[in-house]
Structures are given as structure tokens and as C-alpha cells.
Design an enzyme around this catalytic site. Structure first.
Site, PDB file in Angstrom:
ATOM      1  N   ASP A 108     -29.497  27.346 -30.177  1.00  0.00           N
ATOM      2  CA  ASP A 108     -29.202  26.257 -30.319  1.00  0.00           C
ATOM      3  C   ASP A 108     -29.490  25.025 -29.670  1.00  0.00           C
ATOM      4  O   ASP A 108     -29.075  23.809 -30.032  1.00  0.00           O
ATOM      5  CB  ASP A 108     -27.507  26.337 -29.614  1.00  0.00           C
ATOM      6  N   HIS A 136     -29.432  33.255 -22.285  1.00  0.00           N
ATOM      7  CA  HIS A 136     -29.058  34.000 -23.428  1.00  0.00           C
ATOM      8  C   HIS A 136     -28.993  35.459 -22.610  1.00  0.00           C
ATOM      9  O   HIS A 136     -29.556  35.974 -21.701  1.00  0.00           O
ATOM     10  CB  HIS A 136     -30.057  34.297 -24.516  1.00  0.00           C
TER      11      HIS A 136
HETATM   12  N1  ACO Z   1     -27.583  26.508 -17.202  1.00  0.00           N
HETATM   13  C1  ACO Z   1     -27.600  26.879 -15.596  1.00  0.00           C
HETATM   14  N2  ACO Z   1     -27.505  27.921 -14.972  1.00  0.00           N
HETATM   15  C2  ACO Z   1     -27.360  28.850 -15.873  1.00  0.00           C
HETATM   16  C3  ACO Z   1     -27.495  28.764 -17.616  1.00  0.00           C
HETATM   17  C4  ACO Z   1     -27.490  27.517 -18.039  1.00  0.00           C
HETATM   18  N3  ACO Z   1     -27.647  27.134 -19.301  1.00  0.00           N
HETATM   19  N4  ACO Z   1     -27.205  30.067 -17.954  1.00  0.00           N
HETATM   20  C5  ACO Z   1     -27.041  30.787 -17.331  1.00  0.00           C
HETATM   21  N5  ACO Z   1     -27.131  30.361 -15.983  1.00  0.00           N
HETATM   22  C6  ACO Z   1     -27.189  30.862 -14.461  1.00  0.00           C
HETATM   23  C7  ACO Z   1     -25.829  31.416 -14.124  1.00  0.00           C
HETATM   24  O1  ACO Z   1     -25.224  30.280 -13.678  1.00  0.00           O
HETATM   25  C8  ACO Z   1     -26.059  32.621 -13.277  1.00  0.00           C
HETATM   26  O2  ACO Z   1     -26.585  32.258 -12.126  1.00  0.00           O
HETATM   27  P1  ACO Z   1     -26.157  33.263 -10.658  1.00  0.00           P
HETATM   28  O3  ACO Z   1     -26.722  34.668 -11.149  1.00  0.00           O
HETATM   29  O4  ACO Z   1     -26.698  32.461  -9.588  1.00  0.00           O
HETATM   30  O5  ACO Z   1     -24.686  33.345 -10.802  1.00  0.00           O
HETATM   31  C9  ACO Z   1     -27.006  33.589 -14.094  1.00  0.00           C
HETATM   32  O6  ACO Z   1     -28.042  32.281 -14.890  1.00  0.00           O
HETATM   33  C10 ACO Z   1     -26.880  34.453 -15.217  1.00  0.00           C
HETATM   34  O7  ACO Z   1     -25.902  33.722 -16.004  1.00  0.00           O
HETATM   35  P2  ACO Z   1     -24.855  34.436 -16.682  1.00  0.00           P
HETATM   36  O8  ACO Z   1     -23.854  33.557 -17.011  1.00  0.00           O
HETATM   37  O9  ACO Z   1     -24.318  35.562 -15.934  1.00  0.00           O
HETATM   38  O10 ACO Z   1     -25.597  35.120 -17.902  1.00  0.00           O
HETATM   39  P3  ACO Z   1     -24.876  35.787 -19.321  1.00  0.00           P
HETATM   40  O11 ACO Z   1     -25.923  36.528 -19.816  1.00  0.00           O
HETATM   41  O12 ACO Z   1     -23.325  36.009 -19.230  1.00  0.00           O
HETATM   42  O13 ACO Z   1     -24.544  34.401 -20.120  1.00  0.00           O
HETATM   43  C11 ACO Z   1     -25.079  32.590 -21.607  1.00  0.00           C
HETATM   44  C12 ACO Z   1     -25.367  34.060 -21.132  1.00  0.00           C
HETATM   45  C13 ACO Z   1     -23.468  32.511 -21.625  1.00  0.00           C
HETATM   46  C14 ACO Z   1     -25.699  32.346 -22.817  1.00  0.00           C
HETATM   47  C15 ACO Z   1     -25.487  31.444 -20.571  1.00  0.00           C
HETATM   48  O14 ACO Z   1     -26.891  31.422 -20.337  1.00  0.00           O
HETATM   49  C16 ACO Z   1     -25.083  29.992 -21.064  1.00  0.00           C
HETATM   50  O15 ACO Z   1     -23.693  29.623 -20.345  1.00  0.00           O
HETATM   51  N6  ACO Z   1     -25.849  29.185 -21.516  1.00  0.00           N
HETATM   52  C17 ACO Z   1     -25.261  27.891 -21.876  1.00  0.00           C
HETATM   53  C18 ACO Z   1     -24.560  28.080 -23.180  1.00  0.00           C
HETATM   54  C19 ACO Z   1     -25.326  28.170 -24.378  1.00  0.00           C
HETATM   55  O16 ACO Z   1     -26.489  27.969 -24.700  1.00  0.00           O
HETATM   56  N7  ACO Z   1     -24.692  29.205 -25.109  1.00  0.00           N
HETATM   57  C20 ACO Z   1     -25.680  29.722 -26.258  1.00  0.00           C
HETATM   58  C21 ACO Z   1     -26.032  31.000 -26.211  1.00  0.00           C
HETATM   59  S1  ACO Z   1     -26.921  31.688 -27.756  1.00  0.00           S
HETATM   60  C22 ACO Z   1     -25.707  31.940 -29.020  1.00  0.00           C
HETATM   61  O17 ACO Z   1     -24.737  32.417 -28.682  1.00  0.00           O
HETATM   62  C23 ACO Z   1     -25.818  31.585 -30.309  1.00  0.00           C
END
Ligand code: ACO
Length: 431
Positions: free
Chosen positions: A372, A315
Site C-alpha cells: 500500500d 506486515h
Molecule cells: N508504524 C509504527 N509502528 C508499527 C507499525 C507502523 N506502521 N507497524 C507495526 N508497528 C509496531 C507495533 O507498534 C508493535 O510494536 P510493539 O511490539 O512495541 O508493541 C510491533 O510493531 C508489531 O506490530 P503489530 O501491530 O503487533 O503487528 P501486526 O502483525 O499485528 O500488524 C500491521 C501488522 C497491522 C500491518 C501493522 O504493521 C500496521 O498497523 N501497519 C500500518 C497499516 C498498514 O500499512 N496496513 C496495510 C498492511 S498490508 C495489507 O493489509 C494490504
């Protein structure tokens, strides 16, 4: 105790002072850069708004480090136990919880708008059943604008009742068409419940509109409306998330509420946002159908070269447990147990969560289950198809979107219009 009201910084040897803005909690602090470009020629660069506060808001508050969520100051754990979804909607829209009279008249006003025009049915009739329910919901919400004029909306605040009443009907129609249930507008329109608890009727009616069959009395296990009520409350607001920011941007240019909410629904559809609830179940089914090798999927999620992410984890704000996820997990377990279902997907989800929480990759990046991760398991137990999970999310998020749209207008916020760093061609001529 709050700290300095000014920060000093140097750019190319020149010293500048910028004001600091504090929130209710002093650790919520921001450097006000609204005069930065004018004074220094610089703008800030912050893709994804990771460090940008775009507004002051008093609707909800997340402490991502502690894993806390407040609606108008009340912890989500208290709201979930003491309030209905309609009380929560009132709270978000008006700032305070309603007294008995206020709640009664709020619920009655919603009921007054509990129908949609024949024109909308005619348009709905033309939409193919295979089209994604989020696309249908977003389109029909926008189309409502065409049939909402001064003859239907006499007072400005009526628009909120109008939308709270109509969005569930549009969702129910979409579901019924999708699964082949009869769509007779009188059946859907006249949904009343003998339950005297008017505000709780909202969720009961919603389910009835989805699942009722003509000439059969509608019966439902009480665990289902209870779980749905909780899910709606948990989704009701979450400060400046992507879809809410979309709604706020539209409000900033004085777009009407219906088209702003329609845009919010489209934003919510994205799989990294509300669409994740559908993606989670699809991922869990994939894991199960390919032999249940959880470790293999975790390795895929960790592999930088693989675009796969563990859906339902991570998140932008929470760097601790999402408090909503803890509640949803309990609700899911309760629903499965009370309905006497044996759900291998729930068992797999729990196993996956346990392993992920001990994995250094996820621990270091502070990736926890989000709302979720477990919600789809509950929707599935209710009989909601996968591609309608995000529709259910939208029904819950509606009061939050409306409260933010309203706050933007009341605060007379400027239009939302970011800048960019242009990296295209320099000026050139066509030869
Ligand atoms: N699985 C694996 N790696 C992940 C995940 C994941 N679910 N989420 C984040 N990471 C990693 C990224 O690869 C990144 O790694 P790095 O720093 O080595 O490049 C790091 O963690 C940070 O991730 P970002 O994408 O930069 O974080 P951001 O805050 O932009 O994204 C998000 C948050 C979009 C929710 C992300 O965690 C994600 O894609 N999760 C899966 C989708 C999901 O569950 N979305 C629902 C969110 S809740 C909602 O909107 C209701």
C-alpha cells in the site's frame, strides 16, 4: 527432509502426543490441536491468530522471512512479467495457467455477463454520492444476490464470470456518480475495445467505464492500463489475510459467493488492511502540508503513547521486503516519468522510505514498506480519487477471494467457529 510427525508435551504431569501437519515446505509446520480440548480440557489462546493455521490451502504461498510470494507455485515476479490479470484470475481459480483456447473462452464468458440490471441502477440512483465508495461497492455486491437467480446463472461456475464482469461496472458507476460524470447505463454497458488481446481488454474496459465521456472517443496513454494491469495482478491473492479469511468464514457456513465477497470488501475497507492505501496518501499529504518534517513523524510513530503509525509500513507475515512493494515502487516511478508528472508525494515517499529503513525502531521490528505504500501514488496519477483506492484493491483481490471461497467448498471444510475465554460476570440474578 521432514521431521517428526508427533510432538509430545506435558500438562500437569500427563503426557500427550499431538500430530504435526507439514506444508509443501517442511518449515511450514503446525501442531494439530483439533483433539486438544477433548483430550486435555484446554483450548489454545491466540488473539489475532498470530500462530494459528486455520486451513490447508494450495492457492498462494508467502515466505515472510525471504520476502517471497507464489501464486499456485509461480513467483509473483514471473507472473507480473508473463501473465495478464485474466490469466492470473484463471490460474488462481483453476490451479493452472490457461492455454490459448481456455483463455479465450474464459474472457468471452466474462464479457457475456458484462451488464447489470435496471433494478440495480434504480437502487444505485438512490445512494448518495458522498457515501464512501467501499460502502457502496460492498452493499451493491450483496444486493446483486437479489437479482442473481437460476435465470441468470445456469451453471455453478457462471457465478465467477458474473462477478468478474460486474464488480468493475459497480466500481465505475460509483466513480462516475462521485465525480459527476453521466451515468447512462448503455454507455457503461457497451464497452468494447478494438484491441484483439481479449484478456487485456478487461483492464482497458475497466478504465473506459470509469473515464469515458459521451460522444468522445476514449484515448488513454498505454502506461496507465499497463500499470493498472500490474496492480490488479499484485493484489490478486495473498493467502489468509483478513478479508480473505472473512470470505472463507462465510463460505464455511455455505453463504453464497456474492454475499461472501461483499463481506470481504467490508473487511478490506479497514485502514489497517486494504484501507491503508488511502491512509498512506493522506499521511504523506499531512507530512507535506505540515512542512515536510519527516523525522517528527517518525518520532510520533515510535512513541508508544501516540496512536499514530506509519501507514504503508509493516506486515503480519513479511519480516523482510514485501516483494509486491518493490514492484509497485518501480511501476509508480515509471508512470510518473512517462506521464511527465512532477509528484512531490512520490519524492517524499522515497525519502521517508530511505530514512525509515535505517531507523533502529523499524529495523528491529522488521517493518518494511508494504504494497500500500506506493500504490496510491499510481492511482492518483490515473485520476482515481483517494477514497476509491481501496475499491481498486478490491477489484484486484476478487479472483483470490473467489478461489478461497471455492476451495473451502471443494474441501468441505467445517464451519469456522472459534472459542473464547470468557471474562465477564459469573452467573448472577436480577434483583
Ligand atoms: N508504524 C509504527 N509502528 C508499527 C507499525 C507502523 N506502521 N507497524 C507495526 N508497528 C509496531 C507495533 O507498534 C508493535 O510494536 P510493539 O511490539 O512495541 O508493541 C510491533 O510493531 C508489531 O506490530 P503489530 O501491530 O503487533 O503487528 P501486526 O502483525 O499485528 O500488524 C500491521 C501488522 C497491522 C500491518 C501493522 O504493521 C500496521 O498497523 N501497519 C500500518 C497499516 C498498514 O500499512 N496496513 C496495510 C498492511 S498490508 C495489507 O493489509 C494490504
Amino acid at each position: 527432509m521432514c521431521f517428526s510427525n508427533i510432538v509430545n508435551f506435558d500438562i500437569n504431569g500427563c503426557n500427550y502426543k499431538l500430530p504435526v501437519v507439514y506444508g509443501t515446505y517442511c518449515y511450514e509446520k503446525a501442531i494439530n490441536i483439533s483433539q486438544l480440548r477433548e483430550n486435555t480440557g484446554f483450548i489454545t489462546f491466540d488473539p489475532g491468530f498470530k500462530n494459528t493455521g486455520i486451513t490447508k490451502s494450495s492457492i498462494s504461498f508467502i515466505d515472510g522471512e525471504k520476502g517471497e510470494l507464489l501464486y499456485r507455485g509461480y513467483p509473483i515476479e514471473q507472473i507480473i512479467n508473463k501473465c495478464s490479470f485474466i490469466e492470473t484470475s484463471y490460474l488462481l481459480l483453476n490451479g493452472e495457467l490457461p492455454n490459448t483456447g481456455q483463455l479465450k473462452s474464459f474472457s468471452k464468458r466474462i464479457e457475456e455477463f458484462n451488464s447489470i440490471s435496471k433494478e440495480i441502477y434504480k437502487i444505485f440512483d438512490k445512494i448518495p454520492a458522498f457515501y464512501h465508495p467501499m460502502g457502496i461497492l460492498s452493499s451493491l455486491t450483496c444486493i446483486l444476490t437479489a437479482f442473481t437467480d437460476s435465470s441468470t446463472i445456469q451453471e455453478e461456475k457462471d457465478i465467477y464470470f458474473h462477478l468478474l464482469a460486474k464488480l468493475p461496472i459497480l466500481a465505475a458507476l460509483t466513480y462516475r456518480k462521485k465525480v459527476g460524470l453521466p451515468i447512462h447505463y448503455v454507455d457503461v454497458e457497451k464497452t468494447t475495445n478494438n484491441n484483439n488481446n481479449l484478456d487485456y481488454n478487461y483492464t482497458y474496459n475497466l478504465l473506459k467505464m470509469f473515464f469515458s465521456v459521451p460522444k468522445k472517443s476514449y484515448q488513454i496513454n498505454p502506461v496507465i492500463p499497463d500499470a493498472l494491469e500490474k496492480l490488479l495482478i499484485l493484489h490478486a491473492d495473498h493467502e489468509q489475510n483478513c478479508s480473505t479469511t472473512t470470505v472463507r468464514l462465510l463460505s464455511s457456513v455455505h453463504a453464497n459467493l456474492l454475499s461472501s465477497v461483499s463481506a470481504g470488501i467490508s473487511a478490506l475497507w479497514g485502514r489497517l488492511h486494504g484501507g491503508a492505501n488511502q491512509a498512506v496518501i493522506e499521511m504523506l499529504e499531512n507530512i507535506l502540508n505540515s512542512g515536510g518534517n519527516i523525522k517528527k513523524w517518525i518520532e510520533k510513530a515510535k512513541d508508544k503513547k501516540d496512536p499514530f503509525r506509519l501507514m504503508g509500513f509493516g506486515h503480519r507475515i513479511y519480516k523482510n521486503f514485501d516483494p509486491r512493494a518493490k514492484i509497485v515502487k518501480k511501476v509508480a516511478e515509471n508512470v510518473i516519468q512517462k506521464l511527465g508528472i512532477s509528484d512531490p508525494i512520490l519524492e517524499l515517499a522515497k525519502e521517508l522510505e530511505e530514512i525509515v529503513l535505517k531507523e533502529p525502531y523499524f529495523m528491529e521490528k522488521k517493518l518494511y514498506p508494504n504494497i500500500d505504500f506506493y500504490s496510491g501514488i499510481i492511482y492518483q496519477a490515473m485520476g482515481i480519487p483517494k477514497d476509491m483506492f481501496t475499491v481498486m484493491f478490491a477489484l484486484g483481490r476478487l479472483p483470490g477471494w473467489m478461489a478461497h471461497w471455492k476451495e473451502m467448498r471443494l474441501n468441505r471444510e467445517p464451519i469456522g467457529r472459534p472459542r473464547q475465554i470468557y471474562i465477564g460476570y459469573k452467573k448472577r440474578n436480577i434483583h
